[in-house]
Design a protein around this motif. Structure first.
Motif, PDB file in Angstrom:
ATOM      1  N   LEU A  82      38.673  91.013 -74.136  1.00 40.77           N
ATOM      2  CA  LEU A  82      39.570  89.718 -74.152  1.00 40.77           C
ATOM      3  C   LEU A  82      40.531  89.938 -73.782  1.00 40.77           C
ATOM      4  CD1 LEU A  82      38.570  88.801 -78.251  1.00 40.77           C
ATOM      5  CD2 LEU A  82      39.248  86.764 -76.422  1.00 40.77           C
ATOM      6  N   ASN A 134      40.376  89.219 -69.789  1.00 45.47           N
ATOM      7  CA  ASN A 134      40.817  88.383 -69.291  1.00 45.47           C
ATOM      8  C   ASN A 134      41.791  87.843 -69.240  1.00 45.47           C
ATOM      9  OD1 ASN A 134      39.739  85.391 -68.498  1.00 45.47           O
ATOM     10  ND2 ASN A 134      40.588  85.330 -71.095  1.00 45.47           N
ATOM     11  N   ASP A 135      42.606  88.756 -70.667  1.00 47.97           N
ATOM     12  CA  ASP A 135      44.158  88.095 -70.755  1.00 47.97           C
ATOM     13  C   ASP A 135      44.683  89.733 -71.652  1.00 47.97           C
ATOM     14  OD1 ASP A 135      46.911  86.720 -72.062  1.00 47.97           O
ATOM     15  OD2 ASP A 135      45.749  85.876 -73.155  1.00 47.97           O
ATOM     16  N   LYS A 167      37.786  84.172 -82.749  1.00 46.30           N
ATOM     17  CA  LYS A 167      37.208  84.651 -81.896  1.00 46.30           C
ATOM     18  C   LYS A 167      35.793  85.912 -82.145  1.00 46.30           C
ATOM     19  CE  LYS A 167      38.193  82.585 -77.619  1.00 46.30           C
ATOM     20  NZ  LYS A 167      38.970  82.454 -76.239  1.00 46.30           N
TER      21      LYS A 167
HETATM   22  C1  NAG Z   1      40.992  83.704 -70.726  1.00 46.54           C
HETATM   23  O1  NAG Z   1      42.048  84.153 -70.838  1.00 46.54           O
HETATM   24  C2  NAG Z   1      43.226  82.366 -70.595  1.00 46.54           C
HETATM   25  C3  NAG Z   1      44.618  82.738 -70.831  1.00 46.54           C
HETATM   26  O2  NAG Z   1      45.134  83.396 -69.949  1.00 46.54           O
HETATM   27  C4  NAG Z   1      42.623  81.682 -71.713  1.00 46.54           C
HETATM   28  O3  NAG Z   1      43.432  79.902 -71.603  1.00 46.54           O
HETATM   29  C5  NAG Z   1      40.876  81.507 -71.639  1.00 46.54           C
HETATM   30  O4  NAG Z   1      40.344  80.961 -72.293  1.00 46.54           O
HETATM   31  C6  NAG Z   1      40.363  82.889 -71.813  1.00 46.54           C
HETATM   32  N1  NAG Z   1      39.285  83.016 -71.576  1.00 46.54           N
HETATM   33  C7  NAG Z   1      37.872  83.075 -72.145  1.00 46.54           C
HETATM   34  C8  NAG Z   1      37.329  83.174 -71.830  1.00 46.54           C
HETATM   35  O5  NAG Z   1      38.872  83.748 -73.445  1.00 46.54           O
END
Ligand code: NAG
Ligand code: NAG
Ligand code: NAG
Ligand code: NAG
Ligand code: NAG
Length: 335
Positions: free
Chosen positions: A60, A63-64, A113
């Protein structure tokens, strides 16, 4: 000087006491002793629980990176209000989530999650309260904070009531802030240290416009704020004059910037009158917290050690164990 030595000896003591089998009681207080080091492994209920959490957090975070400050804020909002019982995660019209202080809380989806994976691997075993503590530790570690031991075995609370939410506003006075931390069993070093969490993350302009335009109802900006920093912030946060005006987000530590890293500059910004929030700037207005800020601005390592200790303490505020509460299957609902 005496104060600085005192802080260091507390830090050393704290570092030792974080590990089981030593005399942690005096430093950690009674509620930490209810928890267990590697609870799910020791009781053989979900040997890899902590690895599963870490693996999900790594995915996680890649990704962010905002999940680090978001989880930290969620954990604080949970632990300081009725203890670390995941009550902040419960949904409902009168839940803590609905309290005005909790608007803008994120990271609920992150917990969902991770919980989903744990329910697949070890159904009905790992509490939402432990997941929130473990995930926060792992995310802030990825952001550059030290790792620290999270004792486990928390159970989830059965109730959530927005009336219980007494989280202070970012412009709370120093005395009120100190009283608030003390009421949770934390001390002045914990307060000065946990405020350092503001070395990452963002806040809304609405939380700082009073500092910029109407400090303490004087109709003027804060007189102590560095002038060039003041005009930089005023540019980002225009006066709020119209209803429905947008409320931009600004970085709590402009140096940490968009990668939300856990930075060393929080305390040097305090010392140079460049804190974004009034509650942070007030660290300078009291001798104890001023000396702590000086020490931490000189030694990132001392701050990191103290952070590890204070996070462990925060994570054990009023925990539920044994047959108290329950292990929620869905973090948003009671079973
Ligand atoms: C990745 O992060 C973005 C927010 O920055 C979010 O909207 C998205 O759902 C995330 N994707 C996953 C695969 O977690
Ligand atoms: C705010 O104003 C009150 C009353 O005028 C004063 O007593 C107090 O010290 C002021 N606080 C700050 C932080 O300047
Ligand atoms: C305010 O900050 C600027 C820019 O960092 C610096 O040049 C200036 O000396 C500071 N002002 C004071 C009064 O410290
Ligand atoms: C991003 O984080 C690294 C440390 O992980 C730091 O050195 C760098 O200055 C940061 N960059 C920005 C733009 O904030
Ligand atoms: C910060 O503000 C305080 C209070 O006004 C002042 O005494 C101090 O000199 C300022 N520090 C810097 C670095 O500007």
């Amino acid at each position: 000087m005496a104060m600085i030595k005192l802080i260091l000896s507390v830090l050393v003591l704290g570092a030792i006491s974080l590990f089981p089998g030593t005399a942690e009681a005096s430093v950690m207080g009674p509620t930490m002793q209810k928890l267990t080091w590697h609870y799910y492994k020791v009781y053989n209920t979900c040997e890899n629980a902590e690895n599963f959490v870490r693996h999900q957090v790594e995915k996680l975070y890649r990704n962010d990176t905002t999940i680090a400050p978001k989880l930290l804020r969620l954990l604080y909002s949970d632990c300081f209000v009725t203890g670390c019982d995941a009550s902040v995660l419960l949904e409902g019209p009168n839940s803590e989530r609905k309290a005005p202080q909790n608007t803008g809380l994120g990271a609920f989806v992150i917990i969902d999650k991770i919980k989903k994976v744990l329910e697949q691997r070890c159904p009905g075993v790992v509490s939402c309260a432990d997941i929130l503590n473990l995930a926060t530790r792992d995310a802030v570690h990825m952001a550059g904070a030290p790792s620290y031991p999270v004792f486990t075995g928390r159970r989830d609370g059965l109730t959530s009531d927005k009336q219980t939410v007494d989280l202070p506003s970012p412009s709370i006075s120093w005395d009120a802030s100190m009283a608030y931390f003390k009421s949770r069993g934390l001390n002045v070093l914990d307060m000065a240290t946990l405020l350092g969490s503001h070395s990452m993350g963002r806040t809304h302009c609405s939380h700082i416009v009073d500092r910029l335009y109407n400090f303490n109802k004087t109709g003027k900006p804060s007189p102590t704020m560095n002038k060039s920093f003041l005009s930089e912030m005023a540019n980002k946060c225009p006066p709020r004059t119209k209803k429905g005006q947008t409320d931009p987000l600004v970085y709590l530590n402009p140096d940490s910037g968009s990668n939300h890293s856990f930075t060393s500059s929080f305390y040097s910004r305090v010392l140079s009158n460049k804190s974004v929030l009034e509650v942070d700037q007030q660290l300078l207005y009291n001798d104890d917290t001023k000396q702590i800020s000086e020490e931490f601005s000189e030694s990132f390592e001392d701050f990191r050690k103290s952070f590890a200790l204070s996070m462990s303490k925060m994570g054990s505020i009023n925990v539920l164990t044994k047959n108290e509460g329950e292990i929620r299957r869905d973090c948003r609902r009671r079973n």
